[in-house]
Motif scaffolding. Structure first.
Motif, PDB file in Angstrom:
ATOM      1  N   ASP A   9      91.915  13.769   0.808  1.00  0.00           N
ATOM      2  CA  ASP A   9      90.604  14.404   0.569  1.00  0.00           C
ATOM      3  C   ASP A   9      89.977  14.740   1.897  1.00  0.00           C
ATOM      4  N   HIS A  10      89.324  15.916   1.966  1.00  0.00           N
ATOM      5  CA  HIS A  10      88.592  16.175   3.194  1.00  0.00           C
ATOM      6  C   HIS A  10      87.197  16.697   2.894  1.00  0.00           C
ATOM      7  N   MET A  11      86.295  16.342   3.788  1.00  0.00           N
ATOM      8  CA  MET A  11      84.923  16.794   3.636  1.00  0.00           C
ATOM      9  C   MET A  11      84.449  17.278   4.996  1.00  0.00           C
ATOM     10  N   VAL A  12      83.924  18.497   5.047  1.00  0.00           N
ATOM     11  CA  VAL A  12      83.359  18.991   6.298  1.00  0.00           C
ATOM     12  C   VAL A  12      81.881  18.598   6.280  1.00  0.00           C
ATOM     13  N   VAL A  13      81.477  17.809   7.277  1.00  0.00           N
ATOM     14  CA  VAL A  13      80.110  17.282   7.291  1.00  0.00           C
ATOM     15  C   VAL A  13      79.159  18.431   7.612  1.00  0.00           C
ATOM     16  N   GLY A  14      78.014  18.488   6.891  1.00  0.00           N
ATOM     17  CA  GLY A  14      77.070  19.607   7.022  1.00  0.00           C
ATOM     18  C   GLY A  14      76.588  19.788   8.454  1.00  0.00           C
ATOM     19  N   LYS A  15      76.237  21.056   8.764  1.00  0.00           N
ATOM     20  CA  LYS A  15      75.741  21.362  10.113  1.00  0.00           C
ATOM     21  C   LYS A  15      74.370  20.740  10.302  1.00  0.00           C
ATOM     22  N   ARG A  16      74.154  20.175  11.474  1.00  0.00           N
ATOM     23  CA  ARG A  16      72.816  19.671  11.787  1.00  0.00           C
ATOM     24  C   ARG A  16      71.930  20.832  12.226  1.00  0.00           C
ATOM     25  N   PRO A  17      70.584  20.728  12.027  1.00  0.00           N
ATOM     26  CA  PRO A  17      69.715  21.824  12.448  1.00  0.00           C
ATOM     27  C   PRO A  17      69.942  22.124  13.924  1.00  0.00           C
ATOM     28  N   GLY A  18      69.977  23.409  14.259  1.00  0.00           N
ATOM     29  CA  GLY A  18      70.135  23.769  15.671  1.00  0.00           C
ATOM     30  C   GLY A  18      71.582  23.916  16.087  1.00  0.00           C
ATOM     31  N   GLN A  19      72.507  23.413  15.256  1.00  0.00           N
ATOM     32  CA  GLN A  19      73.920  23.572  15.634  1.00  0.00           C
ATOM     33  C   GLN A  19      74.363  25.001  15.363  1.00  0.00           C
ATOM     34  N   THR A  20      75.079  25.576  16.282  1.00  0.00           N
ATOM     35  CA  THR A  20      75.577  26.930  16.047  1.00  0.00           C
ATOM     36  C   THR A  20      76.993  26.816  15.494  1.00  0.00           C
ATOM     37  N   THR A  21      77.511  27.933  15.036  1.00  0.00           N
ATOM     38  CA  THR A  21      78.890  27.892  14.539  1.00  0.00           C
ATOM     39  C   THR A  21      79.870  27.657  15.682  1.00  0.00           C
ATOM     40  N   GLU A  22      79.377  27.781  16.938  1.00  0.00           N
ATOM     41  CA  GLU A  22      80.282  27.534  18.053  1.00  0.00           C
ATOM     42  C   GLU A  22      80.441  26.048  18.349  1.00  0.00           C
ATOM     43  N   ALA A  23      79.542  25.202  17.802  1.00  0.00           N
ATOM     44  CA  ALA A  23      79.723  23.762  18.001  1.00  0.00           C
ATOM     45  C   ALA A  23      80.819  23.307  17.043  1.00  0.00           C
ATOM     46  N   GLY A  24      81.619  22.352  17.478  1.00  0.00           N
ATOM     47  CA  GLY A  24      82.747  21.917  16.657  1.00  0.00           C
ATOM     48  C   GLY A  24      82.281  21.312  15.355  1.00  0.00           C
ATOM     49  N   GLN A  25      83.194  21.263  14.398  1.00  0.00           N
ATOM     50  CA  GLN A  25      82.825  20.694  13.106  1.00  0.00           C
ATOM     51  C   GLN A  25      83.282  19.236  13.027  1.00  0.00           C
ATOM     52  N   THR A  26      82.639  18.518  12.096  1.00  0.00           N
ATOM     53  CA  THR A  26      83.042  17.130  11.854  1.00  0.00           C
ATOM     54  C   THR A  26      83.724  17.102  10.489  1.00  0.00           C
ATOM     55  N   ILE A  27      84.919  16.533  10.484  1.00  0.00           N
ATOM     56  CA  ILE A  27      85.695  16.499   9.232  1.00  0.00           C
ATOM     57  C   ILE A  27      86.034  15.049   8.896  1.00  0.00           C
ATOM     58  N   ARG A  28      85.788  14.666   7.651  1.00  0.00           N
ATOM     59  CA  ARG A  28      86.199  13.328   7.185  1.00  0.00           C
ATOM     60  C   ARG A  28      87.445  13.465   6.331  1.00  0.00           C
ATOM     61  N   LEU A  29      88.462  12.704   6.696  1.00  0.00           N
ATOM     62  CA  LEU A  29      89.735  12.772   5.983  1.00  0.00           C
ATOM     63  C   LEU A  29      90.039  11.408   5.369  1.00  0.00           C
ATOM     64  N   THR A  30      90.376  11.405   4.076  1.00  0.00           N
ATOM     65  CA  THR A  30      90.659  10.136   3.410  1.00  0.00           C
ATOM     66  C   THR A  30      91.970  10.248   2.641  1.00  0.00           C
ATOM     67  N   ALA A  31      92.943   9.440   3.057  1.00  0.00           N
ATOM     68  CA  ALA A  31      94.270   9.480   2.419  1.00  0.00           C
ATOM     69  C   ALA A  31      94.451   8.242   1.549  1.00  0.00           C
ATOM     70  N   SER A  32      93.475   8.001   0.645  1.00  0.00           N
ATOM     71  CA  SER A  32      93.559   6.779  -0.179  1.00  0.00           C
ATOM     72  C   SER A  32      94.459   6.998  -1.387  1.00  0.00           C
ATOM     73  N   ASN A  33      94.740   8.254  -1.687  1.00  0.00           N
ATOM     74  CA  ASN A  33      95.501   8.521  -2.903  1.00  0.00           C
ATOM     75  C   ASN A  33      96.566   9.582  -2.638  1.00  0.00           C
ATOM     76  N   VAL A  34      97.562   9.205  -1.839  1.00  0.00           N
ATOM     77  CA  VAL A  34      98.615  10.176  -1.505  1.00  0.00           C
ATOM     78  C   VAL A  34      99.523  10.351  -2.719  1.00  0.00           C
ATOM     79  N   ILE A  35      99.628  11.605  -3.196  1.00  0.00           N
ATOM     80  CA  ILE A  35     100.336  11.854  -4.459  1.00  0.00           C
ATOM     81  C   ILE A  35     101.695  12.494  -4.239  1.00  0.00           C
ATOM     82  N   ASP A  36     101.948  12.967  -3.013  1.00  0.00           N
ATOM     83  CA  ASP A  36     103.181  13.713  -2.792  1.00  0.00           C
ATOM     84  C   ASP A  36     103.607  13.549  -1.330  1.00  0.00           C
ATOM     85  N   THR A  37     104.837  13.124  -1.102  1.00  0.00           N
ATOM     86  CA  THR A  37     105.304  12.949   0.276  1.00  0.00           C
ATOM     87  C   THR A  37     106.182  14.122   0.710  1.00  0.00           C
ATOM     88  N   THR A  38     106.103  15.226  -0.038  1.00  0.00           N
ATOM     89  CA  THR A  38     106.843  16.440   0.347  1.00  0.00           C
ATOM     90  C   THR A  38     105.900  17.432   1.010  1.00  0.00           C
TER      91      THR A  38
END
Ligand SMILES: CC(=O)N[C@H]1[C@@H](OP(=O)(O)OP(=O)(O)OC[C@H]2O[C@@H](n3ccc(=O)[nH]c3=O)[C@H](O)[C@@H]2O)O[C@H](CO)[C@@H](O)[C@@H]1O
Ligand SMILES: C=C(OP(=O)(O)O)C(=O)O
Length: 429
Positions: free
Chosen positions: A63-92
């Motif tokens: 699962d991934h979630m892109v954390v919302g932009k903070r006020p004042g952040q431009t699209t040129e500032a990097g994004q924060t992504i949360r990744l959770t592999a608690s339920n891996v369903i396929d190893t292919t």
């Protein structure tokens, strides 16, 4: 397919924010497969390769979630992504997803280490050489995996988990070192990696793994020692600055002249390239949070280079440096030692009037007084940006086709250059 139009001749002046490194973000995202807890990565660049990898990880069930932009952040500032592999369903990892990007093959290591099996399509990536994966597979076999190649897939298995071992790489491989690290952190016992890659992206991955609970010593040296642990936890980690993007813009300024501050980056990530740039007559000044690059009035001195693993001159800056040398005073010899087919930009630079001849693994560049704009074709990621650099200094208009290569690795390229006075625009086709 989009095109980029550049009208050359403007010096660059201003500030360019440097993004998080593509080549660090990709292995860090893959490391999320090592734990069922959440890995939060900040300063992740907005790039086509990041989007492709999110699709691949999503296919495994991450699962991934892109954390919302903070006020004042431009699209040129990097994004924060949360990744959770608690339920891996396929190893292919299937062919249609993996074939576009070399780094996606590296999922083989965490899948194997955590789930005991992985079936991963043999990779694609930039067409810069044959790029086998034999050393990556050798590393996994050394840790006790059995590997077979079946229908274009590498199938890796382990019965009772991976066991620590001594991995001796006969040549330095960045991907091999990433794979060895990600496999060894969950193996039983101690692993030693000899002749490990020392690239900053390896150090960044090791730092993140350590935050997740891994026990690693020696990252950044040729000998890395890992004590396996039974499980890893979640963590938060900021992706290190992109040294290749940094060097690319530094070379663009060296080429056009001007005065630009590259922000949110570090000179120690690319000393060899900056030292070389200094000898071409460009002023390079390390700052607290960046690097100032200036060239005013003076011509460009011709300098010879040889690409090498870190801390040597990076192969990923070779094409950009060649673009710079096309306008140098005199002859420069550029030797490529990492990839056997990384001179695809030569014929395209020639369309702009560059004089370059190939002698085996050496490109001999005779500097010319002026380049002239022309339609050119982007052939791979770094080759494409070398055409942008040349176009910025060429007289008249340069039209770059197949820019999807650029979108793999350069965040907001046109916006960053326009802000410094370049005449560059994208035509959506
Ligand atoms: C996503 C990413 O981080 N890509 C970078 C990574 O690629 P990548 O990790 O693919 O490059 P490697 O360091 O592995 O390749 C170095 C050399 O080793 C050879 N080799 C590699 C593996 C193997 O199993 N067998 C083998 O022979 C390669 O063909 C090449 O000649 O490091 C390269 C070298 O700095 C950079 O140009 C790439 O931008
Ligand atoms: C060659 C590159 O990427 P990849 O390894 O994904 O082909 C690169 O980043 O320059």
């Amino acid at each position: 397919m989009d095109r980029i139009h550049i009208v050359g001749g403007q010096p660059l002046h201003g500030i360019i924010p440097i993004s998080g490194a593509k080549n660090a973000a990709l292995p860090l995202m893959i490391a999320s497969l090592l734990t069922g807890e959440t890995l939060e990565l900040s300063n992740v660049p907005r790039l086509a390769d990041v989007a492709s990898l999110l699709r691949i990880l999503g296919n495994h069930g991450v699962d991934h979630m892109v954390v919302g932009k903070r006020p004042g952040q431009t699209t040129e500032a990097g994004q924060t992504i949360r990744l959770t592999a608690s339920n891996v369903i396929d190893t292919t990892a299937p062919y249609d997803l993996v074939s576009t990007m070399r780094a996606s093959f590296w999922v083989i290591a965490p899948l194997l280490a955590r789930f005991g099996e992985a079936r991963v399509s043999l990779p694609g990536g930039c067409a810069i050489g044959t790029r086998p994966v034999d050393l990556l597979l050798m590393a996994l076999e050394t840790l006790g995996a059995t590997i077979e190649i079946d229908g274009g897939y590498a199938v890796a298995r382990t019965k009772n988990g991976l066991r620590g071992g001594e991995i001796k790489f006969p040549k330095v491989t960045v991907g091999g070192t990433h794979v060895a690290l990600m496999a060894a952190v969950l193996a039983h016992g101690t692993t030693v990696i000899e002749n490990a890659a020392r690239e900053p992206e390896v150090v960044d991955l090791a730092a993140c793994l350590a935050r997740m609970g891994a026990r690693i010593e020696g990252a950044g040296t040729p000998r890395i020692v890992i004590e396996g642990v039974s499980r890893l936890s979640g963590a938060r980690h900021a992706v290190l600055p992109d040294r290749i993007e940094t060097g690319t813009y530094a070379m663009a300024v060296a080429m056009t002249g001007g005065d630009v501050t590259l922000e949110n980056t570090r000179a120690d990530l690319l000393h060899s390239a900056l030292d070389i740039l200094g000898t071409t007559g460009t002023e390079v000044t390390p700052l607290d949070h960046g690097i100032r690059v200036r060239r005013n009035g003076h011509g460009i001195a011709a300098v010879d280079i040889t690409t090498d693993p870190f801390p040597g001159f990076p192969t990923d800056l070779q094409a950009q440096f060649m673009a710079l040398m096309t306008k140098a005073r005199g002859q420069s010899r550029i030797r490529e030692t990492i990839f056997e087919n990384r001179f695809m930009h030569v014929q395209e630079l020639a369309r702009l009037g560059a004089k370059i001849r190939l002698e085996g693994d050496v490109a001999v560049v005779e500097g010319v007084e002026r380049l002239k704009g022309a339609p050119v074709m982007a052939t791979d990621l770094r080759a494409s940006v070398s055409l942008v650099i040349a176009g910025l200094a060429a007289e008249g208009e340069t039209q770059i086709n197949r820019v999807y290569h650029l979108d793999r690795g350069f965040e907001a390229l046109e916006a960053k250059l326009v802000r410094c006075g370049a005449e560059i625009r994208r035509e959506r086709v």
